[in-house]
Design a protein around this motif. Structure first.
Motif, PDB file in Angstrom:
ATOM      1  N   TYR A  91      -6.473 -14.339   4.212  1.00 29.94           N
ATOM      2  CA  TYR A  91      -5.960 -13.839   5.489  1.00 29.94           C
ATOM      3  C   TYR A  91      -5.062 -14.903   6.128  1.00 29.94           C
ATOM      4  CZ  TYR A  91      -6.630 -10.441   9.352  1.00 29.94           C
ATOM      5  OH  TYR A  91      -6.478  -9.462  10.293  1.00 29.94           O
ATOM      6  N   SER A 141      -9.400  -7.079  -2.029  1.00 32.07           N
ATOM      7  CA  SER A 141      -8.906  -7.413  -0.691  1.00 32.07           C
ATOM      8  C   SER A 141      -7.386  -7.404  -0.629  1.00 32.07           C
ATOM      9  CB  SER A 141      -9.442  -8.786  -0.252  1.00 32.07           C
ATOM     10  OG  SER A 141      -8.800  -9.836  -0.946  1.00 32.07           O
ATOM     11  N   GLN A 165      -8.025  -3.318   3.387  1.00 39.67           N
ATOM     12  CA  GLN A 165      -7.952  -4.223   4.526  1.00 39.67           C
ATOM     13  C   GLN A 165      -8.973  -5.352   4.387  1.00 39.67           C
ATOM     14  OE1 GLN A 165      -8.207  -2.262   8.300  1.00 39.67           O
ATOM     15  NE2 GLN A 165      -6.337  -1.073   7.996  1.00 39.67           N
ATOM     16  N   LYS A 166      -8.515  -6.572   4.577  1.00 40.38           N
ATOM     17  CA  LYS A 166      -9.375  -7.743   4.434  1.00 40.38           C
ATOM     18  C   LYS A 166     -10.481  -7.773   5.488  1.00 40.38           C
ATOM     19  CE  LYS A 166      -6.012 -10.774   2.155  1.00 40.38           C
ATOM     20  NZ  LYS A 166      -5.055  -9.725   1.771  1.00 40.38           N
ATOM     21  N   ARG A 167     -10.210  -7.191   6.642  1.00 38.21           N
ATOM     22  CA  ARG A 167     -11.164  -7.214   7.751  1.00 38.21           C
ATOM     23  C   ARG A 167     -12.525  -6.658   7.341  1.00 38.21           C
ATOM     24  NH1 ARG A 167     -12.475  -3.212  11.710  1.00 38.21           N
ATOM     25  NH2 ARG A 167     -13.161  -4.129  13.702  1.00 38.21           N
ATOM     26  N   TRP A 168     -12.518  -5.542   6.609  1.00 39.08           N
ATOM     27  CA  TRP A 168     -13.783  -4.897   6.270  1.00 39.08           C
ATOM     28  C   TRP A 168     -14.593  -5.692   5.254  1.00 39.08           C
ATOM     29  CZ3 TRP A 168     -15.793  -1.787   9.456  1.00 39.08           C
ATOM     30  CH2 TRP A 168     -14.997  -0.984  10.268  1.00 39.08           C
ATOM     31  N   SER A 181      -7.226  -5.167  12.426  1.00 34.81           N
ATOM     32  CA  SER A 181      -6.915  -4.692  11.077  1.00 34.81           C
ATOM     33  C   SER A 181      -5.761  -5.508  10.518  1.00 34.81           C
ATOM     34  CB  SER A 181      -6.547  -3.207  11.101  1.00 34.81           C
ATOM     35  OG  SER A 181      -7.638  -2.437  11.571  1.00 34.81           O
ATOM     36  N   HIS A 182      -5.729  -5.623   9.195  1.00 34.41           N
ATOM     37  CA  HIS A 182      -4.725  -6.468   8.547  1.00 34.41           C
ATOM     38  C   HIS A 182      -4.088  -5.689   7.412  1.00 34.41           C
ATOM     39  CE1 HIS A 182      -2.695  -9.939   6.946  1.00 34.41           C
ATOM     40  NE2 HIS A 182      -3.354  -9.876   5.811  1.00 34.41           N
ATOM     41  N   GLY A 183      -2.919  -5.101   7.659  1.00 36.54           N
ATOM     42  CA  GLY A 183      -2.222  -4.369   6.608  1.00 36.54           C
ATOM     43  C   GLY A 183      -2.804  -2.984   6.394  1.00 36.54           C
ATOM     44  N   GLU A 184      -2.209  -2.257   5.512  1.00 39.00           N
ATOM     45  CA  GLU A 184      -2.625  -0.897   5.212  1.00 39.00           C
ATOM     46  C   GLU A 184      -3.182  -0.816   3.796  1.00 39.00           C
ATOM     47  OE1 GLU A 184      -2.616   1.369   7.467  1.00 39.00           O
ATOM     48  OE2 GLU A 184      -1.580   0.168   8.981  1.00 39.00           O
ATOM     49  N   PHE A 185      -3.817   0.314   3.504  1.00 38.58           N
ATOM     50  CA  PHE A 185      -4.318   0.561   2.156  1.00 38.58           C
ATOM     51  C   PHE A 185      -3.152   0.577   1.167  1.00 38.58           C
ATOM     52  CE2 PHE A 185      -5.220   3.956  -1.047  1.00 38.58           C
ATOM     53  CZ  PHE A 185      -6.107   3.227  -1.812  1.00 38.58           C
TER      54      PHE A 185
END
Length: 396
Positions: A123, A70, A74-77, A188-192
């Motif tokens: 998060y 994570s 992305q933490k969302r997924w 979405s939270h941040g990028e890969f």
């Protein structure tokens, strides 16, 4: 000028709060029912302990992996996929007609849960400033405790009126609802952050930080005590004190309800007053609750004792999370940091029920309560020994 919120982005904080609330409410529905349900399937004390421990086994093994991942993806997924798996696995309770089936079902749910709570906590850590960490995490923990307090009441009521099957259905519906809500509302939270690199050296380096290790040790000891009570307190309440399912649900509920109500005050205290005082006071209150179990047994005494036990544990939770959260945010590993703390929680819930089964077979129900008191004592003694050696520096 309007003061900044201690919760960072209020909208995202609120979405995560609601998701965790609904998820834990679904999980809490079956908590007071499983021991008696398993006993009806022919499970002995050790097997009941194994059923509870299997959930924590799955979570304990996978939470470090999902915590590290994570921090990369992305933490969302992780939250959405974890909730989806949890909902599907809930259906397995209907086809689990034996002890082995229940163990496998709980194991699968533990794996799914490893993708939800620690990632949601990470998060939140990303959203807030260090000096507001205790207050924000204390407020967020209310979702966890409120869900786990309302769940047992609902589960006990459904079981008394419609049977245990209705409780299993409700658990699946709640977690499915949380998944749909997160899919629609959580941004979405941040990028890969690839390429993929599971840096276990950095992970273990964080554990070796004295403040982090002490927090993990205290969390483990307290959670092992909770694991003993969650696994066998319903049996004690119904078989020895002869309470109804609804009354048993209330006894289980009051622990997490009181712990939830104290989260914001405890977090506020941690951000402002002497740290050792908060942890020492939490231990003394916890000890009083456990001593209460060793006295007379009635609905009122169990209700009060478990409430006091929850008050003590709830006072310490924002403190432990704030210490680990501050260290993990400093190194940019919030998912890993919250994963470490959840790993300690899972390990305690894994070992606690097994220890409780041994204590019950050897010394009866009083042996469970006495063992829990000894475990919590070890945690605070370890903290004070580290403090006396100056191992923690300036505690955040």
């Amino acid at each position: 000028m309007k003061a900044p919120s201690p919760f960072g982005n209020r909208r995202i904080f609120g979405i995560l709060f609601f998701v965790v609330l609904i998820t834990t409410m679904g999980a809490g529905i079956v908590a007071p029912l499983l021991p008696v349900y398993a006993q009806g399937l022919g499970a002995g004390n050790l097997e009941i302990g194994a059923i509870f421990a299997s959930f924590s086994l799955g979570r304990t093994i996978f939470v470090p992996i999902f915590g590290i991942l994570s921090d990369i993806f992305q933490k969302r997924w992780f939250i959405i996929i974890g909730l989806a798996l949890y909902s599907v696995v809930s259906l397995l309770y209907f086809i689990s007609t034996g002890v082995k089936g229940l163990i496998l079902t709980r194991l699968s749910q533990g794996i799914a849960s490893a993708m939800v709570l620690p990632v949601a906590q990470a998060y939140v850590v990303d959203l807030v400033k260090k000096e507001k960490m205790g207050t924000a995490l204390g407020a967020f923990n209310i979702a966890l405790y409120l869900g786990l307090s309302l769940g047992p009441i609902l589960g006990g009521t459904l079981n008394d009126r419609y049977g245990v099957g209705a409780s299993f259905i409700a658990m699946g519906v709640f977690t499915l609802s949380a998944m749909v809500f997160a899919s629609i509302m959580l941004p979405s939270h941040g990028e890969f952050k690839g390429p993929l690199s599971l840096d276990y050296k950095a992970y273990f380096a964080m554990i070796r930080i004295p403040k982090v290790f002490s927090s993990v040790f205290i969390r483990f000891n307290y959670t092992a005590s909770v694991g003993m009570l969650w696994a066998f307190l319903p049996l004690y309440a119904q078989n020895e004190v002869h309470l109804t399912s609804a009354q048993t649900g209330l006894v289980v509920m009051v622990n997490v309800l009181v712990a939830g109500l104290i989260q914001i005050p405890a977090g506020w205290l941690w951000d402002r007053v002497e740290k050792d005082l908060v942890l020492l006071l939490s231990f003394l209150v916890t000890a009083c609750g456990l001593l209460g179990f060793l006295t007379q047994a009635s609905f009122l005494s169990l209700f009060v004792s478990n409430g006091v036990f929850g008050l003590g544990g709830g006072m310490a939770m924002p403190a432990l999370m704030a210490m680990v959260g501050s260290e993990s945010k400093r190194s940019g590993m919030t998912g890993s940091g919250m994963g470490i703390l959840t790993f300690a929680h899972g390990l305690g819930m894994l070992i606690g029920p097994i220890m409780g089964a041994w204590a019950l077979d050897g010394f009866g129900f009083k042996g469970i309560f006495g063992s829990a008191l000894v475990l919590t004592s070890f945690g605070v003694i370890f903290w004070m020994m580290g403090r006396s050696r100056g191992s923690y520096g300036d505690t955040p």
